[in-house]
Design an enzyme around this catalytic site. Structure first.
Site, PDB file in Angstrom:
ATOM      1  N   LEU A 208       1.618 -17.345 -39.283  1.00  0.00           N
ATOM      2  CA  LEU A 208       2.279 -16.402 -40.201  1.00  0.00           C
ATOM      3  C   LEU A 208       2.610 -15.145 -39.423  1.00  0.00           C
ATOM      4  O   LEU A 208       1.738 -14.605 -38.736  1.00  0.00           O
ATOM      5  CB  LEU A 208       1.352 -16.048 -41.374  1.00  0.00           C
ATOM      6  N   HIS A 209       3.858 -14.699 -39.502  1.00  0.00           N
ATOM      7  CA  HIS A 209       4.172 -13.423 -38.841  1.00  0.00           C
ATOM      8  C   HIS A 209       5.273 -12.614 -39.523  1.00  0.00           C
ATOM      9  O   HIS A 209       5.608 -11.528 -39.080  1.00  0.00           O
ATOM     10  CB  HIS A 209       4.535 -13.652 -37.364  1.00  0.00           C
ATOM     11  N   ARG A 210       5.836 -13.135 -40.622  1.00  0.00           N
ATOM     12  CA  ARG A 210       6.923 -12.391 -41.276  1.00  0.00           C
ATOM     13  C   ARG A 210       6.346 -11.193 -42.034  1.00  0.00           C
ATOM     14  O   ARG A 210       5.263 -11.292 -42.627  1.00  0.00           O
ATOM     15  CB  ARG A 210       7.675 -13.303 -42.267  1.00  0.00           C
ATOM     16  N   ASP A 282       5.435 -19.504 -41.745  1.00  0.00           N
ATOM     17  CA  ASP A 282       6.598 -18.787 -42.270  1.00  0.00           C
ATOM     18  C   ASP A 282       7.676 -18.698 -41.188  1.00  0.00           C
ATOM     19  O   ASP A 282       8.608 -17.917 -41.278  1.00  0.00           O
ATOM     20  CB  ASP A 282       6.225 -17.391 -42.812  1.00  0.00           C
TER      21      ASP A 282
END
Ligand code: UDP
Length: 363
Positions: A208-210, A282
Site C-alpha cells: 500500500l502506498h497511495r 493499491d
C-alpha cells in the site's frame, strides 16, 4: 535520430527495460538511432532505483538530474529546469515517456515547448479520480503528446473521446508484461521465504502506498488490523514503499503474522507474487502482473485506471472502506475467486511493436 527515454521512478524502470532492448535491436541491425537514457532522480534509493537497473540489465543512465524529494510542485519544477537545460545543450528528435509519474508529465511539457515530438507509452488510461496526482500527470501528458501507445482498446477510446486523432493512437499492449515474461525464468526466492518458512499459496503479499490509504495514520492502521484479523492465520508479507514508511513509523501496529520488509527487488517481489495466495494492493502495475500470473488480487482503492484487470483478469476492486475486507477474504479462502484471462496483446512483444512504429514514422 536521437531518442530520449525518460525514467524517474520504480514503475518507469520496469517499463523502459524492454524498450531499450527493442531500440538496441534496431541499432544492432544498422538503423541510425542513438538513445539517451534520462534518469530524473525522482526515486533515488538503491532499493527503488539502482537495484532495478542491475536486475533488469538496464544500462547506466546517460544523465541523472538527481531531482528527488520535495513537494509535487518543487519536484516538477526541478525536473523541468534540469531537462530544459539538458535539451538546450543538445536537442533530441523524439522524447519517449512512460507511465504516469511526475517525470512523465514534467519532461513532456519541456520537450513540447522545445518543439520536440513526444511518444507516451501507456497512454489513455484513466481512473477518473482527480485526487490522484497520477491522473493529472496522465491527462496533461496525453493532452500534448504526439504518439499514443495504449494497453487496451478502452484506453484508446478514452483518447478518441478526448479528441486525439485516431491515426496517432496505437493499441500495442503492455510493456510491463514484456518485462514480466522476459524475467519470469529469473524470479528468485527472497531470504524471507526461508526465514518465515513460507509455503506456496499460503501467505498474503501486501503493498500500500497511495495517499488515500497511507496518509491518514488511523485509517491505515484500521485497514492493517482488518487484514490481519481476517487472514486465517497465514503470514502477511508487506514490502514497505518509502512514502508508506513515514506513516508506519507513527503507528503502533504489530501482529504476529504481519511481516514488514524493505521494498524488494523485481525478481524477488515477483517470485512472491507468483506464489502468493492473494496480493492485496493499491498499485496499478501489480494488478497487471497478478492478472498475467493468474494470482488473485484485491485492490484497496475506489477506482482503477486498469479496468481490464477486473473485467478480464483476477483483480477485484473493493473500495477503501475497511468493511469490504472481511467478505472479500472470506470469499477467497472459501475458494470462490474468479478465474482470470490475459488481456489482448499482453504477449511480451509490445516494446518491439512500439519501436517498429516509431522507427517507421520518424526514420
Ligand atoms: N515492485 C517491486 N518491489 C516491491 C514492490 C513492487 O519490484 O517491493 C514492482 C512491481 O512488481 C511492479 C512495480 O514495482 O512491477 C509497481 O510499482 P509501484 O507499485 O510503485 O507503482 P504503480 O504500479 O502503482 O504505479
Amino acid at each position: 535520430m536521437i531518442i530520449d527515454l525518460i525514467a524517474g521512478a520504480r514503475p518507469n524502470f520496469i517499463k523502459i527495460a524492454p524498450l531499450i532492448r527493442a531500440i538496441q535491436k534496431h541499432i544492432d541491425s544498422g538503423v541510425n538511432i542513438k538513445y539517451r537514457l534520462v534518469h530524473t532522480g525522482q526515486h533515488y534509493d538503491n532499493n527503488m532505483s539502482s537495484q532495478f537497473f542491475r536486475e533488469l540489465n538496464i544500462p547506466d543512465p546517460y544523465v541523472n538530474f538527481g531531482a528527488g524529494g520535495g513537494t509535487q510542485a518543487s519536484q516538477t519544477a526541478s525536473i523541468m529546469i534540469a531537462y530544459e537545460e539538458f535539451l538546450q545543450k543538445e536537442k533530441c528528435d523524439l522524447c519517449i515517456v512512460v507511465g504516469d509519474v511526475t517525470s512523465t508529465m514534467a519532461c513532456t511539457i519541456v520537450a513540447k515547448k522545445l518543439n520536440i515530438k513526444v511518444a507516451h507509452v501507456e497512454a489513455g488510461i484513466r481512473s477518473h479520480d482527480m485526487t490522484m496526482p497520477e491522473e493529472i500527470n496522465r491527462m496533461v501528458t496525453d493532452s500534448i503528446s504526439d504518439y499514443f501507445f495504449t494497453t487496451s482498446e478502452l484506453a484508446s477510446n478514452n483518447l478518441i473521446r478526448d479528441g486525439i486523432n485516431e491515426s496517432n493512437i496505437h493499441f500495442v499492449g503492455n510493456v510491463m508484461i514484456d518485462t514480466l515474461n522476459h524475467f519470469k525464468p529469473k524470479f528468485k526466492k527472497p531470504q524471507i521465504w526461508e526465514q518465515l518458512d513460507l509455503k506456496e499459496k499460503e501467505y498474503i503479499l501486501l503493498t500500500l502506498h497511495r495517499p488515500s490509504n497511507v496518509d491518514d495514520a488511523n485509517k491505515f492502521k484500521l485497514a492493517l488490523e482488518e487484514i490481519c484479523s481476517n487472514s486465517r492465520d497465514i503470514p502477511i508479507v508487506f514490502p514497505v514503499h518509502p512514502r508508506t514508511l513515514k506513516t508506519l513509523k507513527e503507528l503502533n501496529v504489530a501482529h504476529k503474522n504481519l511481516h514488514f520488509t524493505e521494498p524488494m527487488g523485481y525478481l524477488e517481489f515477483n517470485f512472491l507474487t507468483k506464489n502468493a495466495k492473494v496480493v492485496i494492493t493499491d498499485s496499478g502495475g501489480i494488478t497487471e502482473e497478478t492478472t498475467v500470473m493468474n494470482v488473485p488480487c484485491i485492490t484497496f482503492r475506489d477506482s482503477t485506471e486498469r479496468p481490464e484487470t477486473v473485467a478480464i483478469g483476477t483483480n477485484e476492486l473493493i473500495g477503501i472502506d475497511v468493511s469490504a475486507i472481511k467478505p472479500t477474504l472470506d470469499k477467497l479462502f472459501e475458494g470462490n475467486w474468479k478465474k482470470g484471462g490475459i488481456p489482448a496483446m499482453w504477449d511480451g512483444k509490445t516494446s518491439e511493436r512500439i519501436i517498429d512504429i516509431l522507427v517507421n514514422e520518424l526514420g
